[in-house]
Design a protein around this motif. Structure first.
Motif, PDB file in Angstrom:
ATOM      1  N   LEU A 104       0.828  -1.203   0.000  1.00 59.29           N
ATOM      2  CA  LEU A 104       0.000   0.000   0.000  1.00 59.29           C
ATOM      3  C   LEU A 104       0.861   1.251   0.000  1.00 59.29           C
ATOM      4  O   LEU A 104       0.587   2.218  -0.713  1.00 59.29           O
ATOM      5  CB  LEU A 104      -0.928  -0.009   1.217  1.00 59.29           C
ATOM      6  N   SER A 105       1.911   1.238   0.811  1.00 59.32           N
ATOM      7  CA  SER A 105       2.769   2.419   0.891  1.00 59.32           C
ATOM      8  C   SER A 105       3.882   2.410  -0.149  1.00 59.32           C
ATOM      9  O   SER A 105       4.438   3.468  -0.473  1.00 59.32           O
ATOM     10  CB  SER A 105       3.394   2.512   2.285  1.00 59.32           C
ATOM     11  N   GLY A 106       4.212   1.238  -0.676  1.00 57.06           N
ATOM     12  CA  GLY A 106       5.328   1.145  -1.601  1.00 57.06           C
ATOM     13  C   GLY A 106       4.929   1.136  -3.058  1.00 57.06           C
ATOM     14  O   GLY A 106       5.746   0.834  -3.927  1.00 57.06           O
ATOM     15  N   ALA A 107       3.670   1.479  -3.332  1.00 57.53           N
ATOM     16  CA  ALA A 107       3.185   1.457  -4.712  1.00 57.53           C
ATOM     17  C   ALA A 107       3.460   2.765  -5.440  1.00 57.53           C
ATOM     18  O   ALA A 107       2.827   3.032  -6.454  1.00 57.53           O
ATOM     19  CB  ALA A 107       1.684   1.160  -4.727  1.00 57.53           C
ATOM     20  N   VAL A 108       4.385   3.563  -4.917  1.00 60.84           N
ATOM     21  CA  VAL A 108       4.647   4.871  -5.528  1.00 60.84           C
ATOM     22  C   VAL A 108       5.124   4.703  -6.966  1.00 60.84           C
ATOM     23  O   VAL A 108       4.590   5.331  -7.892  1.00 60.84           O
ATOM     24  CB  VAL A 108       5.691   5.650  -4.698  1.00 60.84           C
ATOM     25  N   VAL A 109       6.121   3.853  -7.176  1.00 64.73           N
ATOM     26  CA  VAL A 109       6.681   3.670  -8.517  1.00 64.73           C
ATOM     27  C   VAL A 109       5.612   3.128  -9.469  1.00 64.73           C
ATOM     28  O   VAL A 109       5.443   3.632 -10.584  1.00 64.73           O
ATOM     29  CB  VAL A 109       7.893   2.715  -8.467  1.00 64.73           C
ATOM     30  N   VAL A 110       4.881   2.125  -9.008  1.00 65.30           N
ATOM     31  CA  VAL A 110       3.879   1.496  -9.871  1.00 65.30           C
ATOM     32  C   VAL A 110       2.779   2.488 -10.233  1.00 65.30           C
ATOM     33  O   VAL A 110       2.375   2.601 -11.398  1.00 65.30           O
ATOM     34  CB  VAL A 110       3.289   0.257  -9.169  1.00 65.30           C
ATOM     35  N   GLU A 111       2.291   3.232  -9.268  1.00 66.44           N
ATOM     36  CA  GLU A 111       1.194   4.164  -9.532  1.00 66.44           C
ATOM     37  C   GLU A 111       1.643   5.345 -10.367  1.00 66.44           C
ATOM     38  O   GLU A 111       0.849   5.889 -11.150  1.00 66.44           O
ATOM     39  CB  GLU A 111       0.587   4.634  -8.209  1.00 66.44           C
ATOM     40  N   VAL A 112       2.888   5.755 -10.234  1.00 65.29           N
ATOM     41  CA  VAL A 112       3.398   6.848 -11.074  1.00 65.29           C
ATOM     42  C   VAL A 112       3.598   6.369 -12.509  1.00 65.29           C
ATOM     43  O   VAL A 112       3.209   7.047 -13.468  1.00 65.29           O
ATOM     44  CB  VAL A 112       4.712   7.412 -10.495  1.00 65.29           C
ATOM     45  N   VAL A 113       4.190   5.185 -12.687  1.00 65.20           N
ATOM     46  CA  VAL A 113       4.458   4.666 -14.026  1.00 65.20           C
ATOM     47  C   VAL A 113       3.162   4.409 -14.791  1.00 65.20           C
ATOM     48  O   VAL A 113       3.038   4.767 -15.971  1.00 65.20           O
ATOM     49  CB  VAL A 113       5.304   3.371 -13.948  1.00 65.20           C
ATOM     50  N   PHE A 114       2.172   3.818 -14.101  1.00 66.58           N
ATOM     51  CA  PHE A 114       0.933   3.443 -14.776  1.00 66.58           C
ATOM     52  C   PHE A 114      -0.178   4.482 -14.620  1.00 66.58           C
ATOM     53  O   PHE A 114      -1.322   4.215 -14.998  1.00 66.58           O
ATOM     54  CB  PHE A 114       0.444   2.087 -14.256  1.00 66.58           C
ATOM     55  N   ALA A 115       0.152   5.646 -14.062  1.00 65.72           N
ATOM     56  CA  ALA A 115      -0.810   6.747 -13.898  1.00 65.72           C
ATOM     57  C   ALA A 115      -2.049   6.293 -13.134  1.00 65.72           C
ATOM     58  O   ALA A 115      -3.189   6.542 -13.539  1.00 65.72           O
ATOM     59  CB  ALA A 115      -1.209   7.326 -15.251  1.00 65.72           C
ATOM     60  N   VAL A 116      -1.820   5.620 -12.012  1.00 69.81           N
ATOM     61  CA  VAL A 116      -2.907   5.159 -11.154  1.00 69.81           C
ATOM     62  C   VAL A 116      -3.120   6.195 -10.049  1.00 69.81           C
ATOM     63  O   VAL A 116      -2.181   6.502  -9.310  1.00 69.81           O
ATOM     64  CB  VAL A 116      -2.575   3.785 -10.535  1.00 69.81           C
ATOM     65  N   PRO A 117      -4.320   6.729  -9.891  1.00 73.64           N
ATOM     66  CA  PRO A 117      -4.557   7.791  -8.903  1.00 73.64           C
ATOM     67  C   PRO A 117      -4.730   7.260  -7.484  1.00 73.64           C
ATOM     68  O   PRO A 117      -5.764   7.480  -6.837  1.00 73.64           O
ATOM     69  CB  PRO A 117      -5.841   8.449  -9.419  1.00 73.64           C
ATOM     70  N   GLY A 118      -3.711   6.574  -6.979  1.00 71.96           N
ATOM     71  CA  GLY A 118      -3.780   5.980  -5.652  1.00 71.96           C
ATOM     72  C   GLY A 118      -2.979   6.753  -4.630  1.00 71.96           C
ATOM     73  O   GLY A 118      -2.524   7.880  -4.868  1.00 71.96           O
ATOM     74  N   LEU A 119      -2.770   6.115  -3.466  1.00 71.76           N
ATOM     75  CA  LEU A 119      -2.063   6.771  -2.376  1.00 71.76           C
ATOM     76  C   LEU A 119      -0.609   7.051  -2.734  1.00 71.76           C
ATOM     77  O   LEU A 119      -0.062   8.093  -2.365  1.00 71.76           O
ATOM     78  CB  LEU A 119      -2.139   5.892  -1.122  1.00 71.76           C
ATOM     79  N   GLY A 120       0.040   6.105  -3.434  1.00 75.68           N
ATOM     80  CA  GLY A 120       1.425   6.324  -3.833  1.00 75.68           C
ATOM     81  C   GLY A 120       1.583   7.537  -4.727  1.00 75.68           C
ATOM     82  O   GLY A 120       2.487   8.352  -4.539  1.00 75.68           O
ATOM     83  N   ARG A 121       0.701   7.682  -5.703  1.00 75.42           N
ATOM     84  CA  ARG A 121       0.756   8.839  -6.594  1.00 75.42           C
ATOM     85  C   ARG A 121       0.446  10.121  -5.827  1.00 75.42           C
ATOM     86  O   ARG A 121       1.075  11.168  -6.062  1.00 75.42           O
ATOM     87  CB  ARG A 121      -0.247   8.653  -7.738  1.00 75.42           C
ATOM     88  N   LEU A 122      -0.512  10.055  -4.896  1.00 71.60           N
ATOM     89  CA  LEU A 122      -0.852  11.231  -4.094  1.00 71.60           C
ATOM     90  C   LEU A 122       0.334  11.673  -3.249  1.00 71.60           C
ATOM     91  O   LEU A 122       0.655  12.879  -3.179  1.00 71.60           O
ATOM     92  CB  LEU A 122      -2.053  10.909  -3.193  1.00 71.60           C
TER      93      LEU A 122
END
Length: 311
Positions: free
Chosen positions: A245-263
């Motif tokens: 949940l907290s480590g999904a920053v790279v994945v959410e940024v790469v795939f443009a997912v509007p989740g907690l990592g991107r936020l």
């Protein structure tokens, strides 16, 4: 045991809240400058305006009073206003958490569906072809970081062979690549742990006795051996969930997912401290509750651990 763990939750959250509140001071971030930079593009803020903003935010008060005021608002669900958008943080956080929770759950289910059966079958035929394939694949899964795996999957499954969309969120197809990327590490680790634990359980006396009674290999493997072998995986499942949940920053940024990592990524780049603090506090709370849930699940699976709990 559950009551004792629940009693410790407030203390952990309080300690984390103190560290998160002190985060701007520990990192050397000037809160007033961050606020003014989001409002006016000035290299050097006016001292009068800076003093007014400090008074508005309560930064001219003693530090303990600032913390009690901030924590009191957090307890009532008031996470403050975003410096960048000047809108309440709570709705942004709730929306991002919903997306990340779905993505993390998909990744965890996918990791369990791949890693656990692979580990069990590798332990069943140690030294065989399946065991060697699972060992190599799990080592690669642990070693390859997400920031390398994500572009590779995009090139293979979205560019070279356009089977799946590479960006966005909202359809089942758009969730496949980010979930697969996020599931690779826990699936590899689950396979390694399950293989090691299953191989150990298969040599225990109660498994030997079950075989002597004439039970089939499938019954012995899945009902007697795999159930105990899963205790290590389940004990880490809470950490897996919180880590994903907290480590999904790279994945959410790469795939443009509007989740907690991107936020959190956008908030750190823009020095949006209320969003950063609220996001980190949510991650801590989820990690504590997920660890508790994993411990309860482990006790449900392992009668030996259940019997060792003090009454």
């Amino acid at each position: 045991m559950i009551i004792r763990r629940l009693v410790s939750v407030p203390a952990v959250v309080l300690a984390a809240s103190v560290l998160i509140f002190l985060l701007p001071r520990l990192t050397g971030v000037d809160t007033v400058r961050a606020v003014l930079r989001s409002r006016v593009a000035e290299a050097e803020p006016d001292p009068v305006v800076a003093a007014r903003v400090a008074a508005e935010l309560g930064l001219d008060r003693p530090l303990p009073e600032q913390f009690l005021r901030w924590f009191g608002h957090v307890l009532t669900g008031d996470l403050g206003l975003s410096y960048a958008t000047r809108t309440p943080v709570a709705p942004q956080l709730a929306s991002a958490l919903g997306v990340s929770a779905v993505l993390t759950t998909l990744a965890l289910v996918l990791a369990a569906a791949i890693g656990i059966p692979a580990g069990v079958h590798a332990a069943r035929r140690r030294g065989g072809l399946v065991d060697r394939v699972v060992t190599v694949a799990s080592v690669l899964g642990v070693a390859v970081p997400e920031f390398i795996l994500a572009p590779v999957l995009v090139l293979l499954l979205a560019v070279a062979v356009p089977l799946l969309p590479a960006l966005g969120w909202g359809s089942p197809a758009q969730a496949v690549l980010p979930a697969l990327t996020l599931a690779t590490f826990p699936a590899a680790l689950a396979a390694q742990l399950t293989r090691a634990e299953t191989a150990d359980v298969l040599s225990r006396p109660h498994v030997v006795l079950a075989r002597a009674k004439g039970l089939t290999d499938g019954v012995v493997l899945w009902r007697h051996a795999a159930r105990l072998a899963l205790t290590s995986v389940t004990s880490l499942s809470g950490l897996f969930f919180a880590g994903l949940l907290s480590g999904a920053v790279v994945v959410e940024v790469v795939f443009a997912v509007p989740g907690l990592g991107r936020l959190l990524y956008d908030a750190v780049i823009g020095q949006d401290l209320p969003v950063v603090q609220a996001g980190l506090l949510a991650v801590v709370l989820i990690a504590v509750l997920a660890a508790l849930a994993a411990e309860v699940l482990q006790l449900a699976l392992d009668p030996v651990a259940r019997a060792s709990v003090p009454r």
